[in-house]
Design an enzyme around this catalytic site. Sequence first.
Site, mmCIF file in Angstrom:
data_model
loop_
_atom_site.group_PDB
_atom_site.id
_atom_site.type_symbol
_atom_site.label_atom_id
_atom_site.label_comp_id
_atom_site.label_asym_id
_atom_site.label_seq_id
_atom_site.Cartn_x
_atom_site.Cartn_y
_atom_site.Cartn_z
ATOM 1 N N GLY A 131 0.869 -1.215 0.116
ATOM 2 C CA GLY A 131 -0.132 0.128 0.074
ATOM 3 C C GLY A 131 0.969 1.262 0.114
ATOM 4 O O GLY A 131 2.215 1.200 -0.157
ATOM 5 N N ARG A 132 0.427 2.443 0.414
ATOM 6 C CA ARG A 132 1.072 3.530 0.393
ATOM 7 C C ARG A 132 2.188 3.631 1.157
ATOM 8 O O ARG A 132 3.373 3.828 0.504
ATOM 9 C CB ARG A 132 0.003 4.613 0.832
ATOM 10 N N ILE A 133 2.345 3.004 2.453
ATOM 11 C CA ILE A 133 3.435 2.829 3.182
ATOM 12 C C ILE A 133 4.728 1.975 2.540
ATOM 13 O O ILE A 133 5.702 2.222 2.592
ATOM 14 C CB ILE A 133 3.305 2.792 4.642
ATOM 15 N N THR A 155 6.056 -2.285 11.697
ATOM 16 C CA THR A 155 5.677 -0.800 12.002
ATOM 17 C C THR A 155 4.050 -0.515 11.658
ATOM 18 O O THR A 155 3.552 0.403 11.352
ATOM 19 C CB THR A 155 6.271 0.264 11.250
ATOM 20 N N SER A 156 3.438 -1.801 11.501
ATOM 21 C CA SER A 156 2.087 -1.814 10.983
ATOM 22 C C SER A 156 1.055 -1.720 12.337
ATOM 23 O O SER A 156 0.913 -0.808 13.227
ATOM 24 C CB SER A 156 1.735 -2.951 10.103
ATOM 25 N N ARG A 157 0.735 -3.130 12.672
ATOM 26 C CA ARG A 157 -0.001 -3.348 13.995
ATOM 27 C C ARG A 157 0.136 -4.832 14.552
ATOM 28 O O ARG A 157 0.838 -5.661 13.892
ATOM 29 C CB ARG A 157 -1.415 -3.788 13.651
ATOM 30 N N HIS A 199 5.305 2.831 19.228
ATOM 31 C CA HIS A 199 4.469 3.205 18.367
ATOM 32 C C HIS A 199 4.388 4.563 18.079
ATOM 33 O O HIS A 199 3.612 5.461 18.087
ATOM 34 C CB HIS A 199 2.883 2.762 18.806
ATOM 35 N N GLU A 214 -0.177 -2.673 23.790
ATOM 36 C CA GLU A 214 0.410 -1.358 24.079
ATOM 37 C C GLU A 214 -0.092 -0.562 25.273
ATOM 38 O O GLU A 214 -1.236 -0.582 25.337
ATOM 39 C CB GLU A 214 0.430 -0.803 22.798
HETATM 40 C C1 GLV Z 1 -0.880 4.649 13.624
HETATM 41 O O1 GLV Z 1 -0.642 3.639 13.762
HETATM 42 C C2 GLV Z 1 -1.929 4.986 12.729
HETATM 43 O O2 GLV Z 1 -2.792 4.048 12.268
HETATM 44 O O3 GLV Z 1 -1.948 6.256 12.110
#
Ligand code: GLV
Length: 335
Positions: free
Chosen positions: A156-158, A236-238, A286, A267
Site C-alpha cells: 500500500g502507500r507505506i 511498523t503496522s499493527r 508506536h 500496548e
Molecule cells: C498509527 O498507527 C496509525 O494508524 O496512524
Amino acid sequence: MKPKVYVTRRIPEIGLKILREHCEVVYRDELPPPARDELLKAVEDVNAVYCTLNETIDKELIDRAKSLKVVGTMSVGVDHIDVEYATKKGIYIVYTPGVLTETVADHTWALLLAVARRIVEADSYVRKGEWKIPFAPTMMLGHDVYGKVLGIIGLGRIGQAVARRAKGFNMRILYYDVVRREALEKELGVEYAPLERLLMESDYVSIHVPLTPETRGLIGEKELRLMKRTAILVNTSRGPVVDQKALFRALKEGWIAGAGLDVFEKEPIDPNDPLLRLENVVVTPHIGSASHDTRNKMAELTAMGIVKVLKGEVPENLLNPEVINVRPLSMVKMI
Ligand code: GLV
C-alpha cells in the site's frame, strides 16, 4: 447551535484551533486515553468525536452516542472502529491517509538499519564504558543492507514508500499483497512473490498491512521458520499481525537474526516482557508517524474532515463514502 465535538485526548494545537472555529469543543486535555466508562459517557450527547487508535469505536459506543454524526480518527489504521456498523448507522468516518506515509517509511528504515547495524546495543556499549579496546576487526559485527533482498508484506502507500527508499540501497525488492499490482511492479522495480517465497528469500521482511481478521497472526511460527536465520523482521503496522510469542522464540532460538518493532500485541508492552531482554531486538513505542510536521498534518486533516462533514461537504479523507446513501450530507449539516 454549534455542533458539539468531544476530543478524547491531547492533540496538536492546530487541530483544536480548526475545531474551535466552528464547534463547541469538549477537550480532554490528557495524554492517556480515556477509560472506557468515561468515553461512553462523554459521547452520549456529542455530534462528533475526535479520537485516536486507542479508543474503541464499536457497536456499544455507537448505540450510546445518539447524536453522533462523524468520527475523526487521528490515524491511518481503523481497526479500532466498527466501520460497517458505523456506516449502517449513518456515521461518517474520517481518518488520515497519505499524510503520514513518508514519516512511517522513514521510521521503518530507522528500525531496519538500527537492528542490522546494532545501533542501540552499540550506543549503550559506549555509554556504559564497555568500549575499552579501539577499533577491533571482529567487534560488534552486523548485517549488510546494501544489495540485499527486501520483502515487503503489503504494498500500500507505506509499503511503496519503503520500497522507494530501498532503491538507494540497491536492493532486490519482493512484495506480497492480496492483490497483484502490476503497474507498480514496473514503476518501483518490485517483484511479486507469494508469501512463502518472500519469507524464504528475503534478508529483511517489513510488514505494512492493516490489521483485519485476515491479517491477524499472519506471521506466526510457521512463517518465522521459513525465514533465513540471518533475516531481520520489521513491524511498523499493527502488533497482532505477528504472533509475539512465536517471534520471541524465533529471536531467542535463532530462527531469525533480529527484529525492529514499533507495535506490539498489547500496548504499552509490559516492561517485564521477555522480548525486551533480547539484544537482537530494537523497540520503539508506536511512534512511526511521530514527527512534528506529520502529527500537525494529521491533526489538521482529522479536524478539517470533521468540520467538512458538519458543513455538509464531502471531505477528501472520508473512509466510508457509502454512508452518504444511508444518511445524506444534508442531514448531517450543522454549520
Ligand atoms: C498509527 O498507527 C496509525 O494508524 O496512524
